[in-house]
Design a protein around this motif. Structure first.
Motif, PDB file in Angstrom:
ATOM      1  N   ALA A   1       0.832  -1.210   0.000  1.00  0.00           N
ATOM      2  CA  ALA A   1       0.000   0.000   0.000  1.00  0.00           C
ATOM      3  C   ALA A   1       0.864   1.257   0.000  1.00  0.00           C
ATOM      4  CB  ALA A   1      -0.935  -0.005   1.202  1.00  0.00           C
ATOM      5  N   TRP A   2       1.942   1.227   0.770  1.00  0.00           N
ATOM      6  CA  TRP A   2       2.875   2.370   0.779  1.00  0.00           C
ATOM      7  C   TRP A   2       3.482   2.562  -0.603  1.00  0.00           C
ATOM      8  CZ3 TRP A   2       8.615   1.745   1.714  1.00  0.00           C
ATOM      9  CH2 TRP A   2       9.266   2.979   1.789  1.00  0.00           C
ATOM     10  N   HIS A   3       3.909   1.475  -1.195  1.00  0.00           N
ATOM     11  CA  HIS A   3       4.524   1.536  -2.516  1.00  0.00           C
ATOM     12  C   HIS A   3       3.539   2.063  -3.570  1.00  0.00           C
ATOM     13  CE1 HIS A   3       6.298  -1.534   0.030  1.00  0.00           C
ATOM     14  NE2 HIS A   3       7.442  -1.440  -0.644  1.00  0.00           N
ATOM     15  N   ALA A   4       2.249   1.757  -3.377  1.00  0.00           N
ATOM     16  CA  ALA A   4       1.231   2.172  -4.347  1.00  0.00           C
ATOM     17  C   ALA A   4       1.001   3.680  -4.331  1.00  0.00           C
ATOM     18  CB  ALA A   4      -0.079   1.448  -4.062  1.00  0.00           C
ATOM     19  N   GLU A   5       1.449   4.360  -3.275  1.00  0.00           N
ATOM     20  CA  GLU A   5       1.255   5.810  -3.195  1.00  0.00           C
ATOM     21  C   GLU A   5       2.178   6.581  -4.134  1.00  0.00           C
ATOM     22  OE1 GLU A   5       0.352   6.200   1.620  1.00  0.00           O
ATOM     23  OE2 GLU A   5       2.224   6.931   0.744  1.00  0.00           O
ATOM     24  N   TRP A   6       3.341   6.025  -4.395  1.00  0.00           N
ATOM     25  CA  TRP A   6       4.406   6.843  -4.973  1.00  0.00           C
ATOM     26  C   TRP A   6       4.035   7.451  -6.316  1.00  0.00           C
ATOM     27  CZ3 TRP A   6       8.499   2.436  -4.091  1.00  0.00           C
ATOM     28  CH2 TRP A   6       8.630   2.226  -2.716  1.00  0.00           C
ATOM     29  N   ARG A   7       3.525   6.633  -7.219  1.00  0.00           N
ATOM     30  CA  ARG A   7       3.243   7.152  -8.560  1.00  0.00           C
ATOM     31  C   ARG A   7       2.087   8.152  -8.579  1.00  0.00           C
ATOM     32  NH1 ARG A   7       3.462   1.640 -11.909  1.00  0.00           N
ATOM     33  NH2 ARG A   7       2.924   0.873  -9.840  1.00  0.00           N
ATOM     34  N   PRO A   8       0.950   7.858  -7.912  1.00  0.00           N
ATOM     35  CA  PRO A   8      -0.109   8.879  -7.926  1.00  0.00           C
ATOM     36  C   PRO A   8       0.297  10.167  -7.218  1.00  0.00           C
ATOM     37  CG  PRO A   8      -0.741   7.010  -6.546  1.00  0.00           C
ATOM     38  CD  PRO A   8       0.468   6.588  -7.316  1.00  0.00           C
ATOM     39  N   LEU A   9       1.057  10.053  -6.117  1.00  0.00           N
ATOM     40  CA  LEU A   9       1.493  11.276  -5.433  1.00  0.00           C
ATOM     41  C   LEU A   9       2.444  12.066  -6.318  1.00  0.00           C
ATOM     42  CD1 LEU A   9       1.453  13.053  -2.953  1.00  0.00           C
ATOM     43  CD2 LEU A   9       3.291  11.644  -1.980  1.00  0.00           C
ATOM     44  N   ALA A  10       3.368  11.371  -6.966  1.00  0.00           N
ATOM     45  CA  ALA A  10       4.275  12.059  -7.886  1.00  0.00           C
ATOM     46  C   ALA A  10       3.503  12.707  -9.029  1.00  0.00           C
ATOM     47  CB  ALA A  10       5.312  11.079  -8.432  1.00  0.00           C
ATOM     48  N   GLY A  11       2.453  12.014  -9.501  1.00  0.00           N
ATOM     49  CA  GLY A  11       1.638  12.588 -10.571  1.00  0.00           C
ATOM     50  C   GLY A  11       0.985  13.889 -10.164  1.00  0.00           C
ATOM     51  N   LEU A  12       0.464  13.948  -8.946  1.00  0.00           N
ATOM     52  CA  LEU A  12      -0.165  15.179  -8.467  1.00  0.00           C
ATOM     53  C   LEU A  12       0.868  16.272  -8.225  1.00  0.00           C
ATOM     54  CD1 LEU A  12      -2.755  13.678  -5.956  1.00  0.00           C
ATOM     55  CD2 LEU A  12      -3.289  14.930  -8.047  1.00  0.00           C
ATOM     56  N   LEU A  13       1.988  15.909  -7.615  1.00  0.00           N
ATOM     57  CA  LEU A  13       3.017  16.903  -7.318  1.00  0.00           C
ATOM     58  C   LEU A  13       3.619  17.486  -8.585  1.00  0.00           C
ATOM     59  CD1 LEU A  13       4.887  15.164  -4.348  1.00  0.00           C
ATOM     60  CD2 LEU A  13       3.284  17.068  -4.222  1.00  0.00           C
ATOM     61  N   GLY A  14       3.631  16.707  -9.660  1.00  0.00           N
ATOM     62  CA  GLY A  14       4.178  17.198 -10.916  1.00  0.00           C
ATOM     63  C   GLY A  14       3.186  17.942 -11.779  1.00  0.00           C
ATOM     64  N   SER A  15       1.912  17.534 -11.760  1.00  0.00           N
ATOM     65  CA  SER A  15       0.947  18.090 -12.710  1.00  0.00           C
ATOM     66  C   SER A  15       0.229  19.342 -12.211  1.00  0.00           C
ATOM     67  CB  SER A  15      -0.095  17.031 -13.080  1.00  0.00           C
ATOM     68  OG  SER A  15      -0.875  16.651 -11.951  1.00  0.00           O
ATOM     69  N   VAL A  16      -0.082  19.417 -10.930  1.00  0.00           N
ATOM     70  CA  VAL A  16      -0.873  20.555 -10.431  1.00  0.00           C
ATOM     71  C   VAL A  16      -0.092  21.871 -10.502  1.00  0.00           C
ATOM     72  CG1 VAL A  16      -2.159  21.488  -8.468  1.00  0.00           C
ATOM     73  CG2 VAL A  16      -2.344  19.055  -9.043  1.00  0.00           C
ATOM     74  N   PRO A  17       1.208  21.916 -10.152  1.00  0.00           N
ATOM     75  CA  PRO A  17       1.936  23.170 -10.344  1.00  0.00           C
ATOM     76  C   PRO A  17       1.956  23.621 -11.801  1.00  0.00           C
ATOM     77  CG  PRO A  17       3.184  21.699  -8.933  1.00  0.00           C
ATOM     78  CD  PRO A  17       2.045  20.892  -9.490  1.00  0.00           C
ATOM     79  N   VAL A  18       2.103  22.679 -12.712  1.00  0.00           N
ATOM     80  CA  VAL A  18       2.116  23.030 -14.135  1.00  0.00           C
ATOM     81  C   VAL A  18       0.760  23.593 -14.552  1.00  0.00           C
ATOM     82  CG1 VAL A  18       2.251  22.082 -16.473  1.00  0.00           C
ATOM     83  CG2 VAL A  18       3.937  21.409 -14.748  1.00  0.00           C
ATOM     84  N   ALA A  19      -0.317  22.948 -14.113  1.00  0.00           N
ATOM     85  CA  ALA A  19      -1.657  23.431 -14.461  1.00  0.00           C
ATOM     86  C   ALA A  19      -1.903  24.823 -13.899  1.00  0.00           C
ATOM     87  CB  ALA A  19      -2.718  22.452 -13.951  1.00  0.00           C
ATOM     88  N   ALA A  20      -1.455  25.066 -12.667  1.00  0.00           N
ATOM     89  CA  ALA A  20      -1.623  26.395 -12.074  1.00  0.00           C
ATOM     90  C   ALA A  20      -0.856  27.444 -12.867  1.00  0.00           C
ATOM     91  CB  ALA A  20      -1.155  26.377 -10.616  1.00  0.00           C
ATOM     92  N   ALA A  21       0.340  27.091 -13.317  1.00  0.00           N
ATOM     93  CA  ALA A  21       1.135  28.031 -14.110  1.00  0.00           C
ATOM     94  C   ALA A  21       0.488  28.294 -15.459  1.00  0.00           C
ATOM     95  CB  ALA A  21       2.543  27.475 -14.301  1.00  0.00           C
ATOM     96  N   GLN A  22      -0.024  27.253 -16.089  1.00  0.00           N
ATOM     97  CA  GLN A  22      -0.664  27.419 -17.395  1.00  0.00           C
ATOM     98  C   GLN A  22      -1.892  28.308 -17.292  1.00  0.00           C
ATOM     99  OE1 GLN A  22      -1.109  23.215 -18.084  1.00  0.00           O
ATOM    100  NE2 GLN A  22       0.645  23.110 -19.481  1.00  0.00           N
ATOM    101  N   LEU A  23      -2.704  28.104 -16.258  1.00  0.00           N
ATOM    102  CA  LEU A  23      -3.906  28.934 -16.124  1.00  0.00           C
ATOM    103  C   LEU A  23      -3.540  30.374 -15.781  1.00  0.00           C
ATOM    104  CD1 LEU A  23      -6.975  28.775 -16.362  1.00  0.00           C
ATOM    105  CD2 LEU A  23      -7.065  28.522 -13.883  1.00  0.00           C
TER     106      LEU A  23
END
Length: 454
Positions: free
Chosen positions: A317-339
């Motif tokens: 379960a811990w291991h399953a967090e890494w990719r979705p958390l990385a996805g959010l940490l990488g994509s939301v700042p970019v989306a905020a900058a684009q908007l």
């Protein structure tokens, strides 16, 4: 990066080098804690610090070795100790008392802090741009649409004020989340046993000192299988993506040629088509929407993992967090900058907004007409006729004539009845408290720098 448009804005925010550096930072922080507890010398700290630059490491063998241990901390430690010199006191002191999850969880919190700093900054820029739009267009008439259909008149300023409140609320939540990101320090089973053995009676102090060294919040207790810090972080990022996605969706819809009310700012090479040279696609808003579509599913994965965090250390379960958390940490700042880019240069076509208001006709003020008609002299007879006319799409002249029949000339002198009908049919005369809503949003934004929440 080819499949993550915009990631080049911060290409190293959450990549392998960033994760590796964050883990090294945690290990250095832990050496400093040991020095403060009198367990190692400052020279030992200096030795480790001199070997704690991710750019000095070849990450290919580290990547290849991750599978064997199931997490990246184990090969990182091997590489670090090899660089320091395996038999040195400094290498021996590295990591002692901690477990892999302590290091990676704390490292991810460091990366989350950096990501949230960008989110907070870009949300602020987006909010300031939106505040200007709200103030400038407080009197710009716009069709308010419900269930995709014209409903009532509003102003673009009022619409932008709604965007502003959402952006300010998201920024406030992100700021609070950044301050609350906790350190992880529990040892192999969350009892701090090895740390207590190293420094009897000072284990809790050591954990708090690690938080201080890393600039994270003290956790109070280990959270190896209480994944609230991760899900709360994910929830803030998802809610931010929701706010960004709603605004981007509005812009995409309003920029359709058949409405023509908004356009993204023009830039060389942006918004083009590979086959249709005449197109000017609202590409940044489209990319923001794409991030918002995916974000809730990434957040849901974090909650699923949290619910399955068994025993004192999770088995997958811990291991399953890494990719979705990385996805959010990488994509939301970019989306905020684009908007933020879109809102800063958004082209508002007030003439098209007015054209669409006029095209909606008297139906746009139907709510007002049907409320007022019963009070008119012939209201009882006029009501059914008016409803029928509005359903049939009657134009302004036809509805004006119907209303005129209920207002005889002698009802008031000097043409007042005609003026009263004009007022009843005027979209600008039925805006409710739209202007006050703009003022509220602007006042909240100016007072706190972030604004209030609804």
């Amino acid at each position: 990066m080819l499949l993550s448009p915009g990631s080049t804005r911060w290409p190293h925010l959450i990549d392998d080098a960033a994760v590796f550096q964050a883990m090294l930072d945690v290990e250095v922080g832990w050496l400093r804690v040991q020095a403060r507890l009198g367990l190692v010398t400052e020279d030992d700290v200096a030795v480790v610090l001199a070997h704690a630059d991710a750019t000095d490491f070849d990450l290919a063998p580290v990547d290849a070795a991750v599978e064997a241990g199931g997490n990246p901390v184990i090969p990182m430690l091997a590489a670090l100790r090899s660089s320091i010199g395996t038999d040195t006191p400094a290498a021996t002191a590295v990591h002692r008392g901690l477990t892999s999850q302590d290091v990676l969880d704390s490292a991810l919190m460091l990366l989350a802090h950096r990501s949230l700093e960008i989110v907070i900054d870009r949300l602020g820029a987006a909010a300031h741009a939106t505040a200007r739009l709200a103030d400038t267009h407080r009197d710009t008439l716009l069709v308010a649409r419900t269930l995709s259909q014209p409903a009532l008149p509003t102003t673009f300023g009022a619409k932008a004020a709604g965007w502003l409140t959402a952006l300010d609320g998201a920024r406030a939540e992100a700021s609070a989340a950044a301050r609350a990101l906790p350190v992880q320090c529990g040892g192999a089973a969350g009892t701090l046993a090895a740390i207590d053995a190293l420094a009897p009676g000072r284990a809790h102090e050591a954990a708090d000192l690690l938080a201080e060294e890393l600039g994270l919040a003290p956790a109070g207790r280990p959270w190896h299988t209480d994944r609230g810090p991760v899900t709360r972080l994910g929830d803030v990022l998802v809610r931010t993506a929701d706010a960004l996605g709603k605004i981007a969706g509005d812009i995409v819809l309003m920029s359709r040629p058949e409405l023509g009310e908004l356009s993204e700012p023009a830039a060389e090479g942006r918004g083009g088509s590979s086959t249709l040279p005449q197109k000017r696609n609202p590409v940044l808003s489209i990319l923001v929407r794409s991030a918002a579509i995916v974000a809730p599913h990434l957040g849901a994965a974090l909650h699923s993992a949290a619910a399955l965090a068994a025993d004192e250390r999770p088995d997958g379960a811990w291991h399953a967090e890494w990719r979705p958390l990385a996805g959010l940490l990488g994509s939301v700042p970019v989306a905020a900058a684009q908007l933020a880019v879109v809102l800063d240069g958004l082209e508002v076509h007030a003439d098209a907004m007015r054209r669409n208001v006029d095209a909606a006709g008297p139906a746009l003020v139907a709510e007002r007409l049907l409320r007022v008609v019963p009070t008119l002299p012939d209201g009882d007879e006029l009501g059914p006729k008016l409803r029928s006319a509005l359903r049939a799409g009657a134009g302004r002249d036809e509805v004006w004539a119907l209303l005129r029949t209920a207002l005889p000339t002698d009802a008031a002198p000097d043409g007042v009845p005609d003026a009263a009908i004009d007022d009843l049919l005027s979209p600008a005369a039925y805006l409710g408290v739209a202007d006050a809503l703009v003022d509220r949003a602007l006042e909240g934004h100016a007072t706190t720098g972030q604004g209030g929440r609804p």
